[in-house]
Design a protein around this motif. Structure first.
Motif, short mmCIF file in Angstrom:
data_model
loop_
_atom_site.label_atom_id
_atom_site.label_comp_id
_atom_site.label_asym_id
_atom_site.label_seq_id
_atom_site.Cartn_x
_atom_site.Cartn_y
_atom_site.Cartn_z
N ARG A 54 40.02 18.28 3.21
CA ARG A 54 38.88 17.64 3.59
C ARG A 54 37.94 17.50 2.35
O ARG A 54 37.39 18.46 1.67
CB ARG A 54 38.44 18.46 4.69
CG ARG A 54 37.05 18.01 5.26
CD ARG A 54 36.44 18.76 6.53
NE ARG A 54 37.36 19.06 7.43
CZ ARG A 54 37.39 20.16 8.35
NH1 ARG A 54 36.61 20.98 8.13
NH2 ARG A 54 38.13 20.00 9.34
N ASP A 55 37.47 16.26 2.24
CA ASP A 55 36.49 16.20 1.19
C ASP A 55 36.65 16.90 -0.02
O ASP A 55 36.02 17.25 -0.67
CB ASP A 55 34.71 16.56 1.67
CG ASP A 55 34.57 15.88 3.22
OD1 ASP A 55 34.80 14.68 3.40
OD2 ASP A 55 33.86 16.62 3.85
N GLY A 56 37.85 16.66 -0.65
CA GLY A 56 38.31 16.94 -1.83
C GLY A 56 38.64 18.46 -2.00
O GLY A 56 38.93 19.23 -2.94
N ALA A 57 38.40 19.32 -0.73
CA ALA A 57 38.37 20.65 -0.83
C ALA A 57 39.92 20.86 -0.03
O ALA A 57 40.29 20.21 1.00
CB ALA A 57 37.54 21.43 -0.26
N THR A 58 40.47 22.14 -0.26
CA THR A 58 41.74 22.44 0.65
C THR A 58 41.39 23.58 1.67
O THR A 58 40.83 24.59 0.92
CB THR A 58 42.87 22.80 -0.62
OG1 THR A 58 43.09 21.76 -1.42
CG2 THR A 58 44.04 23.29 0.39
N ARG A 79 40.49 4.37 2.54
CA ARG A 79 39.71 5.12 1.42
C ARG A 79 40.24 6.69 1.62
O ARG A 79 39.12 7.34 1.68
CB ARG A 79 38.42 4.98 1.87
CG ARG A 79 37.84 3.30 1.81
CD ARG A 79 36.36 3.53 2.16
NE ARG A 79 36.13 2.05 1.91
CZ ARG A 79 35.50 1.10 2.73
NH1 ARG A 79 34.64 1.70 3.60
NH2 ARG A 79 35.02 0.02 2.31
N VAL A 80 41.38 6.85 1.45
CA VAL A 80 41.75 8.37 1.48
C VAL A 80 42.48 8.57 -0.08
O VAL A 80 42.98 7.47 -0.81
CB VAL A 80 42.90 8.73 2.38
CG1 VAL A 80 42.30 8.65 3.96
CG2 VAL A 80 44.30 7.79 2.45
N LYS A 116 39.15 17.54 11.91
CA LYS A 116 38.14 16.27 11.90
C LYS A 116 38.93 15.13 11.67
O LYS A 116 39.80 15.15 10.78
CB LYS A 116 36.95 16.54 11.27
CG LYS A 116 36.03 17.71 11.39
CD LYS A 116 34.82 17.44 10.38
CE LYS A 116 33.91 18.97 10.96
NZ LYS A 116 32.78 18.85 10.35
N GLY A 152 40.01 12.07 9.44
CA GLY A 152 39.86 12.05 8.14
C GLY A 152 40.50 13.14 7.32
O GLY A 152 40.99 13.20 6.24
N ASP A 153 40.78 14.27 8.13
CA ASP A 153 41.51 15.48 7.46
C ASP A 153 42.94 14.98 7.06
O ASP A 153 43.56 14.47 7.92
CB ASP A 153 41.44 16.68 8.22
CG ASP A 153 40.22 17.35 8.65
OD1 ASP A 153 39.15 17.11 7.69
OD2 ASP A 153 39.95 18.29 9.54
N TYR A 169 47.09 11.71 7.75
CA TYR A 169 45.69 11.95 7.78
C TYR A 169 45.33 11.75 9.36
O TYR A 169 45.98 11.11 10.15
CB TYR A 169 44.82 10.81 7.34
CG TYR A 169 44.97 11.23 5.77
CD1 TYR A 169 44.29 11.88 5.03
CD2 TYR A 169 46.05 10.39 5.07
CE1 TYR A 169 43.93 11.99 3.76
CE2 TYR A 169 46.05 10.97 3.51
CZ TYR A 169 45.16 11.53 2.90
OH TYR A 169 45.22 11.81 1.71
#
Length: 180
Positions: free
Chosen positions: A158-162, A97-98, A120, A122-123, A104
C-alpha cells in the motif's frame, strides 16, 4: 487418493482406468457391486497416457449435495469480501497505475471481512499466510485452504509500504441466496 489441480483448484480424487469419454463429467463412477463411489470430473489424455479418469469421492460429493439441498449453497467456505484485478503485464500495470504485476483489490464490499480488517481499493496482495500470490487463481487457491471464521495473514503493498494485515474470513454466501 490422488491430488490433481483442475482450473486452479487442487482436489483429492479417485483415479480409475474405467473408460471416460468426452461429456462424461458429472456422471457416476460405480464399483463392481453397482455402488456409486464417485462423480466423474476429469480424464487424462496425452502422448503415452490413455484410460486414466478421475472422480470426486462420493462422500465429498454427498456433503456438497446435502449443503446445496439444505442451504442453497456450500456452507463454511471463506472469503475476503473483495473483487480483484489480476495484472500480468507492464501495459496493464501502467493502465491501472500500479507499480508491479500481481493481484490488486478493485473493490471492497461494505460490511465485509476485508472492510473490517482495513483493506482498501488499490492494495496489492503479495502473500497469504506466507505463500506468495502472483495471480487471482493463486489467491483463490490459498483462501480455499481456509474456512469461514479462520484468520489469514495478508501481506499487502500500500503506497509503497508493505503491511501485514490479519483478516478473519467471512462465509461465502452467493448473492442469489443473500437476496432471498
Amino acid at each position: 487418493d490422488r491430488e490433481l489441480a483442475i482450473d486452479g483448484k487442487t482436489m483429492t480424487l479417485l483415479q480409475t482406468d474405467a473408460s471416460i469419454n468426452p461429456g462424461n463429467s458429472g456422471g457416476g463412477l460405480f464399483n463392481g457391486d453397482g455402488q456409486l463411489i464417485g462423480i466423474v470430473v476429469a480424464k487424462s489424455s496425452g502422448v503415452g497416457v490413455e484410460g486414466l479418469g478421475f472422480a470426486i469421492p462420493i462422500d465429498n460429493a454427498m456433503t456438497v449435495a446435502s449443503d446445496l439441498i439444505e442451504n442453497g449453497y456450500v456452507t463454511g467456505r471463506g472469503e475476503l469480501g473483495v473483487s480483484v484485478i489480476d495484472i500480468q503485464d507492464a501495459r496493464t500495470a501502467f493502465y491501472y497505475r500500479v507499480p508491479n504485476n500481481g493481484v490488486y483489490i478493485a473493490s471492497v464490499t461494505q460490511g465485509s471481512a476485508a472492510e473490517r480488517a482495513g483493506l482498501k481499493i488499490g492494495d496489492g496482495i503479495i502473500a497469504v499466510n506466507g505463500t506468495e500470490i502472483s495471480s487471482a487463481d493463486a489467491l483463490s487457491a490459498q483462501l480455499a485452504l481456509n474456512k469461514a471464521g479462520d484468520t489469514v495473514e495478508l501481506k499487502i503493498l500500500r503506497d509503497g509500504a508493505t503491511l501485514n494485515i490479519p483478516v478473519t474470513l467471512q462465509e461465502k454466501v452467493p448473492e442469489s441466496v443473500r437476496q432471498q
